[in-house]
Design an enzyme around this catalytic site. Structure first.
Site, PDB file in Angstrom:
ATOM      1  N   LYS A  81     -10.674  -0.056  10.345  1.00 50.99           N
ATOM      2  CA  LYS A  81     -10.823  -1.300   9.569  1.00 50.99           C
ATOM      3  C   LYS A  81     -11.155  -2.472  10.481  1.00 50.99           C
ATOM      4  O   LYS A  81     -11.151  -3.626  10.069  1.00 50.99           O
ATOM      5  CB  LYS A  81      -9.530  -1.596   8.805  1.00 50.99           C
ATOM      6  CG  LYS A  81      -9.230  -0.582   7.694  1.00 50.99           C
ATOM      7  CD  LYS A  81      -7.975  -0.956   6.964  1.00 50.99           C
ATOM      8  CE  LYS A  81      -7.396   0.177   6.154  1.00 50.99           C
ATOM      9  NZ  LYS A  81      -8.097   0.432   4.885  1.00 50.99           N
TER      10      LYS A  81
ATOM     11  N   GLN B 212      -4.523  -4.737   7.082  1.00 51.64           N
ATOM     12  CA  GLN B 212      -5.509  -5.699   6.559  1.00 51.64           C
ATOM     13  C   GLN B 212      -5.445  -7.032   7.288  1.00 51.64           C
ATOM     14  O   GLN B 212      -6.186  -7.956   6.933  1.00 51.64           O
ATOM     15  CB  GLN B 212      -5.261  -5.946   5.060  1.00 51.64           C
ATOM     16  CG  GLN B 212      -5.492  -4.742   4.191  1.00 51.64           C
ATOM     17  CD  GLN B 212      -6.948  -4.282   4.164  1.00 51.64           C
ATOM     18  OE1 GLN B 212      -7.866  -5.003   4.573  1.00 51.64           O
ATOM     19  NE2 GLN B 212      -7.168  -3.075   3.699  1.00 51.64           N
TER      20      GLN B 212
ATOM     21  N   ASP C 284       3.108  -3.716   8.079  1.00 52.17           N
ATOM     22  CA  ASP C 284       1.819  -3.057   7.914  1.00 52.17           C
ATOM     23  C   ASP C 284       0.747  -4.124   8.112  1.00 52.17           C
ATOM     24  O   ASP C 284       0.565  -4.992   7.258  1.00 52.17           O
ATOM     25  CB  ASP C 284       1.761  -2.445   6.511  1.00 52.17           C
ATOM     26  CG  ASP C 284       0.386  -1.895   6.167  1.00 52.17           C
ATOM     27  OD1 ASP C 284      -0.547  -2.056   6.969  1.00 52.17           O
ATOM     28  OD2 ASP C 284       0.257  -1.317   5.072  1.00 52.17           O
TER      29      ASP C 284
ATOM     30  N   HIS D  94       0.869  -1.183   0.000  1.00 48.33           N
ATOM     31  CA  HIS D  94       0.000   0.000   0.000  1.00 48.33           C
ATOM     32  C   HIS D  94       0.907   1.236   0.000  1.00 48.33           C
ATOM     33  O   HIS D  94       1.995   1.210   0.584  1.00 48.33           O
ATOM     34  CB  HIS D  94      -0.844  -0.038   1.279  1.00 48.33           C
ATOM     35  CG  HIS D  94      -1.914   1.006   1.351  1.00 48.33           C
ATOM     36  ND1 HIS D  94      -1.659   2.313   1.694  1.00 48.33           N
ATOM     37  CD2 HIS D  94      -3.242   0.936   1.139  1.00 48.33           C
ATOM     38  CE1 HIS D  94      -2.796   2.998   1.685  1.00 48.33           C
ATOM     39  NE2 HIS D  94      -3.764   2.189   1.355  1.00 48.33           N
TER      40      HIS D  94
ATOM     41  N   CYS E 164      -4.616   2.460  -3.809  1.00 48.96           N
ATOM     42  CA  CYS E 164      -3.346   2.958  -3.240  1.00 48.96           C
ATOM     43  C   CYS E 164      -2.206   1.962  -3.438  1.00 48.96           C
ATOM     44  O   CYS E 164      -1.345   1.813  -2.551  1.00 48.96           O
ATOM     45  CB  CYS E 164      -3.492   3.302  -1.761  1.00 48.96           C
ATOM     46  SG  CYS E 164      -4.721   4.542  -1.426  1.00 48.96           S
TER      47      CYS E 164
HETATM   48  N1  PMP Z   1      -1.978  -0.331   4.576  1.00 47.03           N
HETATM   49  C1  PMP Z   1      -2.925  -1.113   4.065  1.00 47.03           C
HETATM   50  C2  PMP Z   1      -2.570  -2.510   3.657  1.00 47.03           C
HETATM   51  C3  PMP Z   1      -4.208  -0.629   3.896  1.00 47.03           C
HETATM   52  O1  PMP Z   1      -5.153  -1.410   3.370  1.00 47.03           O
HETATM   53  C4  PMP Z   1      -4.511   0.692   4.298  1.00 47.03           C
HETATM   54  C5  PMP Z   1      -5.895   1.269   4.128  1.00 47.03           C
HETATM   55  N2  PMP Z   1      -6.446   1.078   2.843  1.00 47.03           N
HETATM   56  C6  PMP Z   1      -3.498   1.457   4.848  1.00 47.03           C
HETATM   57  C7  PMP Z   1      -2.243   0.910   4.977  1.00 47.03           C
HETATM   58  C8  PMP Z   1      -3.717   2.845   5.301  1.00 47.03           C
HETATM   59  O2  PMP Z   1      -4.583   2.857   6.376  1.00 47.03           O
HETATM   60  P1  PMP Z   1      -5.162   4.239   6.906  1.00 47.03           P
HETATM   61  O3  PMP Z   1      -5.863   4.850   5.732  1.00 47.03           O
HETATM   62  O4  PMP Z   1      -6.086   3.843   7.988  1.00 47.03           O
HETATM   63  O5  PMP Z   1      -4.009   5.040   7.350  1.00 47.03           O
END
Ligand code: PMP
Length: 409
Positions: free
Chosen positions: A228, A205, A202, A124, A367
């Site tokens: 999430k 998910q 990270d 991401h 993203c």
């Molecule tokens: N890493 C991953 C794998 C994600 O799916 C997301 C959210 N789509 C993020 C980071 C970023 O999370 P946040 O928008 O809550 O900062």
């Protein structure tokens, strides 16, 4: 663990009582953000009505109660990922802020020319761009672990990376938000440590969907977001190894994070406060704790199994559609996320037609633009599941895709 009863759990989520065009929304966008159960909302309301004041400052009882609510949420979050100490858990705004904290506060002091920062090709942007940026600011080189055509990391490439300089950081996600790939983070962490590098994970998910244990993973930092995980937005957590956090410079500066401030010199507070400048998202942190309690009561194993069953069903049904192409790994090695393309139809149009059928999916690059480039597409349509997802919702997705094909394909 007992199986999960998604129909019963749905009674906790008022959003599913709402009927639009004769039916509730088929919410298949939980990878983006999840819906909120009343237990979390009730906890936040109670906190605001009976326990609210600023934290860590007041001597009066209400402020003590607020601080206890906030710190109790920290203990809950720490236990949730098996952190050795709650002082190693920092409340941030989000996964994004947690990863920026590490990239800046650790990276600026520890990276330089000759050093190598390694991410993965399916990261991401939140675990990609901060590292790319801090590498370029410090003169370190920036490399990635490539993926194969199924969207799985090619660990053979680690050998080559090791020859390119001093590996200092390896940053990868546990589960890909675009493809659902489950990455072998334990193995990557072991490799990172052999190189003398730190391992940043990270878990945005992963933590909401399966048991995550920072000690078993063998990582040094791990980040995830409340929103999430059935919790409110505006708060997330960073766990970090104490010796690393203690040696690090602060990230944000201001109130709360100081020990003493003078005209000439400022000293910093102890962990975790050193990294929590200013008034935090207090009620949100309390809601985050309530969300962790909620998913823990449902059971992470039961959640994982439920999502796996739905994903097997969905992959099977989508796989029967001749006009749909599925991206990503086989179902045994993926979490509850399915990215796909409908032959001849733009992903945004797919999502638009599905919305008319009351099916909420996401279309875009999610993203993960380097991953999209690797797949040779600009965007995908993505369905993702959570503890409240039902097979009927997959059926509605499939029916909707037939409509997409008939009207646009
Ligand atoms: N890493 C991953 C794998 C994600 O799916 C997301 C959210 N789509 C993020 C980071 C970023 O999370 P946040 O928008 O809550 O900062």
């Amino acid at each position: 663990a007992p199986a999960l009863d998604a129909h019963r759990l749905r009674a906790d989520f008022a959003v599913f009582d709402e009927i639009v065009d004769g039916r509730p929304v088929a919410y298949l966008d939980s990878a983006s953000s999840t819906q909120k159960p009343r237990q979390v909302l009730d906890r936040m309301r109670h906190f605001y009505e009976h326990e609210y004041a600023n934290v860590h400052r007041g001597v009066y009882r209400l402020a003590e109660r607020a601080t206890e609510g906030y710190e109790s949420a920290r203990r809950t979050v720490a236990a949730f990922v098996n952190a050795p100490s709650e002082r190693e858990v920092i409340f941030t705004r989000s996964t994004t802020e947690a990863l920026n904290l590490v990239a800046y506060a650790w990276g600026l002091d520890n990276l330089g020319p000759g050093d190598v920062v390694v991410v993965s090709e399916l990261e991401h942007h939140a675990n990609f761009v901060p590292w790319q940026y801090v590498a370029s600011r410090t003169g370190a080189s920036f490399r990635h672990i490539p993926i194969d055509d199924a969207g799985e990391l090619q660990l053979e490439a680690l050998e080559t990376l090791a020859g390119e300089g001093t590996i200092k950081v390896v940053a990868t996600g546990l589960i890909s938000n675009s493809l659902g790939t489950i990455n072998p983070v334990e193995r990557i962490a072991a490799w990172a440590h052999e190189q003398g590098a730190i391992m940043v994970v990270d878990a945005a998910q992963a933590a909401p969907h399966r048991a995550v244990d920072v000690q078993a993973l063998g990582c040094d930092f791990l980040a995830f977001s409340s929103h999430k995980l059935c919790g409110p937005s505006g708060v997330g957590a960073l766990w970090g190894r104490r010796d690393l956090l203690e040696a690090m410079s602060p990230f944000n500066l201001g109130g709360e994070m100081i020990r003493s401030v003078g005209l000439d010199r400022t000293t910093f507070n102890e962990l975790p406060y050193k990294f929590e400048a200013g008034t935090p998202a207090i009620a949100e942190a309390v809601g985050f704790g309530a969300a962790v309690d909620y998913v823990s009561a449902v059971g992470l194993e039961a959640i994982e199994r439920h999502e796996h069953e739905i994903t097997v069903y969905a992959m099977g049904r989508l796989g029967e559609l001749g006009f749909v192409r599925l991206f990503g790994p086989p179902v045994e090695r993926r979490a509850g996320i399915i990215s796909f393309a409908v032959e001849g139809v733009h992903p945004h149009d797919v999502a638009q037609v599905l919305d008319w059928e009351g099916v909420a999916v996401r279309a875009g690059h999610h993203c993960t633009q380097p991953l999209m480039a690797r797949l040779g597409v600009a965007a995908t349509t993505r369905a993702s599941f959570y503890l409240y997802s039902l097979p009927e919702e997959v059926d509605r997705l499939v029916d909707g895709l037939h409509k997409v094909k008939r009207s646009l394909g």
